[in-house]
Design a protein around this motif. Structure first.
Motif, PDB file in Angstrom:
ATOM      1  N   TYR A  92       0.838  -1.197   0.000  1.00  0.00           N
ATOM      2  CA  TYR A  92       0.000   0.000   0.000  1.00  0.00           C
ATOM      3  C   TYR A  92       0.871   1.244   0.000  1.00  0.00           C
ATOM      4  N   ASP A  93       0.574   2.163  -0.918  1.00  0.00           N
ATOM      5  CA  ASP A  93       1.289   3.430  -1.036  1.00  0.00           C
ATOM      6  C   ASP A  93       0.352   4.539  -0.570  1.00  0.00           C
ATOM      7  N   PRO A  94       0.591   5.111   0.613  1.00  0.00           N
ATOM      8  CA  PRO A  94      -0.343   6.121   1.143  1.00  0.00           C
ATOM      9  C   PRO A  94      -0.380   7.388   0.303  1.00  0.00           C
ATOM     10  N   GLU A  95       0.674   7.671  -0.456  1.00  0.00           N
ATOM     11  CA  GLU A  95       0.700   8.900  -1.251  1.00  0.00           C
ATOM     12  C   GLU A  95      -0.319   8.853  -2.380  1.00  0.00           C
ATOM     13  N   ILE A  96      -0.506   7.672  -2.979  1.00  0.00           N
ATOM     14  CA  ILE A  96      -1.482   7.539  -4.061  1.00  0.00           C
ATOM     15  C   ILE A  96      -2.739   6.810  -3.601  1.00  0.00           C
ATOM     16  N   GLN A  97      -2.756   6.386  -2.320  1.00  0.00           N
ATOM     17  CA  GLN A  97      -3.896   5.674  -1.736  1.00  0.00           C
ATOM     18  C   GLN A  97      -4.310   4.485  -2.607  1.00  0.00           C
ATOM     19  N   ALA A  98      -3.333   3.697  -2.984  1.00  0.00           N
ATOM     20  CA  ALA A  98      -3.571   2.510  -3.800  1.00  0.00           C
ATOM     21  C   ALA A  98      -2.449   1.523  -3.524  1.00  0.00           C
ATOM     22  N   LEU A  99      -2.631   0.294  -4.014  1.00  0.00           N
ATOM     23  CA  LEU A  99      -1.594  -0.725  -3.890  1.00  0.00           C
ATOM     24  C   LEU A  99      -0.656  -0.625  -5.087  1.00  0.00           C
ATOM     25  N   ARG A 100       0.616  -0.904  -4.839  1.00  0.00           N
ATOM     26  CA  ARG A 100       1.603  -0.908  -5.922  1.00  0.00           C
ATOM     27  C   ARG A 100       2.247  -2.295  -5.992  1.00  0.00           C
ATOM     28  N   LEU A 101       2.285  -2.879  -7.199  1.00  0.00           N
ATOM     29  CA  LEU A 101       2.850  -4.214  -7.377  1.00  0.00           C
ATOM     30  C   LEU A 101       4.374  -4.099  -7.312  1.00  0.00           C
ATOM     31  N   LYS A 102       4.902  -4.279  -6.091  1.00  0.00           N
ATOM     32  CA  LYS A 102       6.327  -4.070  -5.874  1.00  0.00           C
ATOM     33  C   LYS A 102       7.159  -5.245  -6.355  1.00  0.00           C
ATOM     34  N   MET A 103       6.672  -6.474  -6.130  1.00  0.00           N
ATOM     35  CA  MET A 103       7.436  -7.659  -6.477  1.00  0.00           C
ATOM     36  C   MET A 103       6.564  -8.617  -7.290  1.00  0.00           C
ATOM     37  N   LEU A 104       7.147  -9.204  -8.326  1.00  0.00           N
ATOM     38  CA  LEU A 104       6.408 -10.118  -9.200  1.00  0.00           C
ATOM     39  C   LEU A 104       7.303 -11.279  -9.587  1.00  0.00           C
ATOM     40  N   ASP A 105       6.813 -12.497  -9.369  1.00  0.00           N
ATOM     41  CA  ASP A 105       7.503 -13.705  -9.808  1.00  0.00           C
ATOM     42  C   ASP A 105       6.533 -14.478 -10.704  1.00  0.00           C
ATOM     43  N   PHE A 106       6.701 -14.323 -12.005  1.00  0.00           N
ATOM     44  CA  PHE A 106       5.783 -14.919 -12.971  1.00  0.00           C
ATOM     45  C   PHE A 106       6.578 -15.221 -14.245  1.00  0.00           C
ATOM     46  N   PRO A 107       7.400 -16.290 -14.220  1.00  0.00           N
ATOM     47  CA  PRO A 107       8.315 -16.555 -15.349  1.00  0.00           C
ATOM     48  C   PRO A 107       7.606 -16.730 -16.686  1.00  0.00           C
ATOM     49  N   GLU A 108       6.413 -17.292 -16.685  1.00  0.00           N
ATOM     50  CA  GLU A 108       5.725 -17.578 -17.949  1.00  0.00           C
ATOM     51  C   GLU A 108       4.620 -16.565 -18.237  1.00  0.00           C
ATOM     52  N   SER A 109       4.795 -15.346 -17.745  1.00  0.00           N
ATOM     53  CA  SER A 109       3.794 -14.313 -17.965  1.00  0.00           C
ATOM     54  C   SER A 109       3.733 -13.897 -19.432  1.00  0.00           C
ATOM     55  N   THR A 110       2.535 -13.530 -19.868  1.00  0.00           N
ATOM     56  CA  THR A 110       2.367 -13.028 -21.233  1.00  0.00           C
ATOM     57  C   THR A 110       2.606 -11.520 -21.293  1.00  0.00           C
ATOM     58  N   GLY A 111       2.838 -10.909 -20.139  1.00  0.00           N
ATOM     59  CA  GLY A 111       3.090  -9.469 -20.108  1.00  0.00           C
ATOM     60  C   GLY A 111       1.890  -8.648 -19.686  1.00  0.00           C
ATOM     61  N   ALA A 112       0.752  -9.283 -19.438  1.00  0.00           N
ATOM     62  CA  ALA A 112      -0.440  -8.539 -19.029  1.00  0.00           C
ATOM     63  C   ALA A 112      -0.275  -7.950 -17.630  1.00  0.00           C
ATOM     64  N   ILE A 113       0.481  -8.647 -16.771  1.00  0.00           N
ATOM     65  CA  ILE A 113       0.749  -8.172 -15.419  1.00  0.00           C
ATOM     66  C   ILE A 113       2.166  -7.624 -15.376  1.00  0.00           C
ATOM     67  N   GLN A 114       2.300  -6.357 -14.985  1.00  0.00           N
ATOM     68  CA  GLN A 114       3.588  -5.680 -14.994  1.00  0.00           C
ATOM     69  C   GLN A 114       3.987  -5.277 -13.583  1.00  0.00           C
ATOM     70  N   GLN A 115       5.282  -5.410 -13.284  1.00  0.00           N
ATOM     71  CA  GLN A 115       5.781  -4.968 -11.992  1.00  0.00           C
ATOM     72  C   GLN A 115       5.678  -3.455 -11.879  1.00  0.00           C
ATOM     73  N   ASP A 116       5.479  -2.977 -10.645  1.00  0.00           N
ATOM     74  CA  ASP A 116       5.334  -1.557 -10.309  1.00  0.00           C
ATOM     75  C   ASP A 116       4.004  -0.989 -10.800  1.00  0.00           C
ATOM     76  N   ALA A 117       3.078  -1.869 -11.237  1.00  0.00           N
ATOM     77  CA  ALA A 117       1.758  -1.386 -11.651  1.00  0.00           C
ATOM     78  C   ALA A 117       0.978  -0.903 -10.432  1.00  0.00           C
ATOM     79  N   VAL A 118       0.119   0.080 -10.650  1.00  0.00           N
ATOM     80  CA  VAL A 118      -0.729   0.604  -9.582  1.00  0.00           C
ATOM     81  C   VAL A 118      -2.053  -0.166  -9.594  1.00  0.00           C
ATOM     82  N   VAL A 119      -2.430  -0.704  -8.442  1.00  0.00           N
ATOM     83  CA  VAL A 119      -3.662  -1.486  -8.295  1.00  0.00           C
ATOM     84  C   VAL A 119      -4.586  -0.725  -7.356  1.00  0.00           C
ATOM     85  N   GLU A 120      -5.682  -0.238  -7.900  1.00  0.00           N
ATOM     86  CA  GLU A 120      -6.632   0.531  -7.100  1.00  0.00           C
ATOM     87  C   GLU A 120      -7.311  -0.355  -6.058  1.00  0.00           C
TER      88      GLU A 120
END
Length: 668
Positions: free
Chosen positions: A213-241
């Motif tokens: 949770y990032d209080p400055e933007i009042q949303a969650l931020r995807l800080k860490m991602l482990d997804f070796p076979e990702s198609t790219g739809a999920i990106q690290q550092d993405a903002v999740v409302e």
């Protein structure tokens, strides 16, 4: 038959062989095994062997009082039903048998010396199908089957227990690895890599992520991602409302959950669409809780449907508790490292400040022009407004900037200065905003910029007109949004630094010539202060001379008690193109040359300088003419009797020249 029974460890294969062998000896159309559940007090159908279609088998088990199996176990004798239609004691069983056209049945108890197991059931489509000899034989078979069933159940229990132990062992090993990561990894990146690797090895998860949770933007931020076979739809550092997202739902409810695709769609169609594109079929999401506060969520996913169960949720909740502690430690460590780095930078900066030629803590003078400027400083200092100081080189613009800082509420913070003209263009952005290691060739370590160093303090940008126009937009963003990114980093840093800028150039003319951004000029020009040159402060020259003589005499261990009147008059008559800095250097040289108690001033040097300056009298004459006109007009610029009319020029033209020459009407 005994050999076949004793050789089987699985009930399914046992009954398959038993059905095949018994058909040669006993007439039956179906054979079944029921097992008792003493905890629930029901008898459950476990295996049924028949060639006929089956109707109405109970799925949840039959209560003890409604089945003859319990009677057979209590009496240790077979319970024979020669005519199903005439059976009155167990109507539930009668209806099931009649539905399957069974006319007679025999239920034999299965038990050992240690426990009661259930019943072995034979059924026939004819009435009274079994003779006493058949029943006796079936009883012998039942005793053999009881031993085999007991062995099979023990074997299945052992296998199930071994599988459970294996799962528990994997969970404990994973939890141990997580604990080791918590102890050894102080950086969030290393911590998550260790945890994700352990979960992938132990549980075969396809996806793992850590949302903070990032209080400055009042949303969650995807800080860490482990997804070796990702198609790219999920990106690290993405903002999740927090709204309309699965992680936001878990974060707000603070309850971990297991989701299949349908449940994901019900909670968040957005997350459902994202995971569908990535092929994720099941997900387990748990909140990171620490001391009653939620820090974020830990999420693991699989491309297998229904991959996670209740015990998995319990385990991941334990992992999340450890991760929350580790994350808090890592964030604290990061904050400590940043503070240490900042303190180190401040130490270096302050040591450099001590070494620089900044020995004069007070602004010296009693002239009307100086008092007007100081009044402006006292007015603007308590505010947080941006100040733009105009003035020629050597007029003491930095001293005024320091005075603004010392009189403000930020005086306990750092006063950071930077001469924009002294830094090469290619390095100016790094000096202002800092850089990460490897951001460019030669960036061998992380560096904190001046704006970050001046957080909760004041930053003084001298020669602000020399900032390249391509960098001015970034400076404007810091002034408006109070945020920036270091070179080579995407992380936004917020700063609470007050800006005081200075220049000896006419920014308005630079704006017209498209050499300076208009929006930045307006943002800087909130409260302009024009510092008068020393030639407009004749009354301050004797005071400044006395001040500098005392300072240098004390430093050089000299005793100077008098200054010749003629020399002082010569100093007052000189126009001082280098302003106070030139006077300061001249007095230092004079103190060095003095051997007695009377100051030895090299006045001839001033005459040579004044003679050499006669070639450039146009600007001086223009300045003197404007000053005389303003004095005659009592500081009034426009109107019939204003200075512009006296000089025969437009009011706007005169005002532009006054800004260029650093002349302020408040001095007249």
């Amino acid at each position: 038959m005994a050999e076949s029974i004793s050789a089987r460890r699985q009930l399914s294969t046992l009954f398959s062989d038993l059905s095949r062998l018994l058909k040669r000896l006993v007439p039956f159309d179906f054979i079944s095994l029921t097992l008792v559940d003493h905890k629930e007090r029901v008898v459950r159908l476990h295996i049924l062997e028949t060639d006929e279609p089956v109707v109405g088998t109970p799925s949840g088990g039959t209560p003890f009082e409604e089945t003859p199996t319990i009677v057979a176990l209590e009496t240790r004798r077979p319970y024979y039903i020669p005519d199903v239609a005439a059976e009155q004691r167990f109507p539930v069983i009668r209806e099931i048998l009649q539905a399957n056209h069974i006319q007679s049945a025999c239920i034999l108890p299965l038990f050992t010396a240690q426990r009661e197991l259930g019943g072995l059931h034979f059924g026939s489509l004819t009435k009274d199908a079994y003779s006493p000899q058949d029943i006796e034989f079936m009883g012998q078979v039942a005793r053999q089957v009881a031993v085999a069933v007991d062995n099979a159940l023990n074997s299945e229990s052992a296998i199930a227990y071994e599988a459970q132990l294996s799962r528990e062992r994997d969970r404990l090993r994973a939890l141990l690895e997580v604990n080791n990561a918590v102890v050894t990894c102080l950086e969030t990146g290393q911590l998550f890599d260790a945890i994700a690797g352990s979960l992938r090895r132990r549980f075969g998860v396809d996806y793992a992520s850590l949302l903070i949770y990032d209080p400055e933007i009042q949303a969650l931020r995807l800080k860490m991602l482990d997804f070796p076979e990702s198609t790219g739809a999920i990106q690290q550092d993405a903002v999740v409302e927090l709204d309309d997202t699965l992680a936001g739902h878990v974060y707000r409810t603070r309850e971990g959950r297991i989701f299949n695709l349908q449940q994901i769609r019900e909670v968040s169609p957005t997350t459902f669409e994202l995971f569908t594109r990535e092929g994720i079929q099941s997900l387990c999401s748990v909140p990171l809780l620490l001391r009653g506060a939620a820090l974020g969520t830990l999420n693991v996913g699989s491309r297998q449907p229904d991959r996670f169960h209740a015990d998995d949720l319990q385990f991941f909740t334990q992992v999340a508790a450890q991760v929350a502690i580790a994350l808090d430690n890592a964030l604290s460590y990061q904050r400590i490292e940043e503070l240490n780095t900042r303190l180190a930078e401040e130490k270096i900066y302050l040591e450099d400040e001590i070494r620089t030629d900044n020995r004069f803590e007070e602004i010296v003078g009693q002239s009307r022009a100086l008092k007007t400027i100081l009044k402006q400083v006292e007015t603007v200092a308590p505010t947080d407004s941006t100040v733009l100081i105009y003035g020629e080189t050597g007029t003491g613009k930095e001293l005024l900037a320091r005075a603004i800082h010392d009189l403000s509420s930020r005086k306990q913070g750092t006063f950071v200065k930077l001469n924009c003209a002294a830094i090469p263009t290619g390095l100016l952005e790094s000096e202002l905003f800092g850089h990460e290691k490897g951001a460019f060739t030669g960036a061998i370590a992380q560096r904190i910029g001046r704006f970050e160093l001046a957080h909760r303090g004041t930053i003084f940008l001298d020669e602000v007109a020399e900032i390249p126009i391509e960098l001015q937009s970034k400076l404007l963003r810091v002034l408006q949004e109070r945020e920036f990114e270091r070179l080579g980093s995407s992380r936004t840093i917020r700063t609470d630094a007050r800006l005081v800028a200075a220049t000896n150039r006419d920014l308005a003319e630079m704006v017209e010539a498209r050499e300076f951004r208009a929006d930045l000029y307006y943002r800087l020009n909130v409260f302009p202060i024009t510092v008068p040159p020393l030639r407009d402060r004749h009354d301050d020259i004797p005071i400044l001379v006395q001040y500098f003589v005392q300072q240098y005499a004390r430093r050089m261990n000299r005793r100077i008690t008098s200054i010749p009147t003629e020399s002082m008059n010569a100093l007052a008559r000189y126009h001082w193109p280098g302003n106070i800095r030139e006077l300061q250097n001249f007095i230092e040289r004079a103190v060095i040359l003095t051997t007695g108690s009377t100051l030895n001033l090299p006045v001839r040097e001033l005459k040579r300088a004044a003679g050499g300056a006669s070639v450039i009298t146009l600007e001086t004459a223009e300045r003197d003419a404007i000053i005389r006109a303003l004095r005659d007009a009592s500081g009034k610029v426009g109107g019939d009797h204003g200075a512009a009319a006296k000089l025969g020029m437009k009011r706007t033209t005169l005002q532009a020249k006054m800004r260029k020459l650093g002349i302020d009407t408040k001095s007249f």
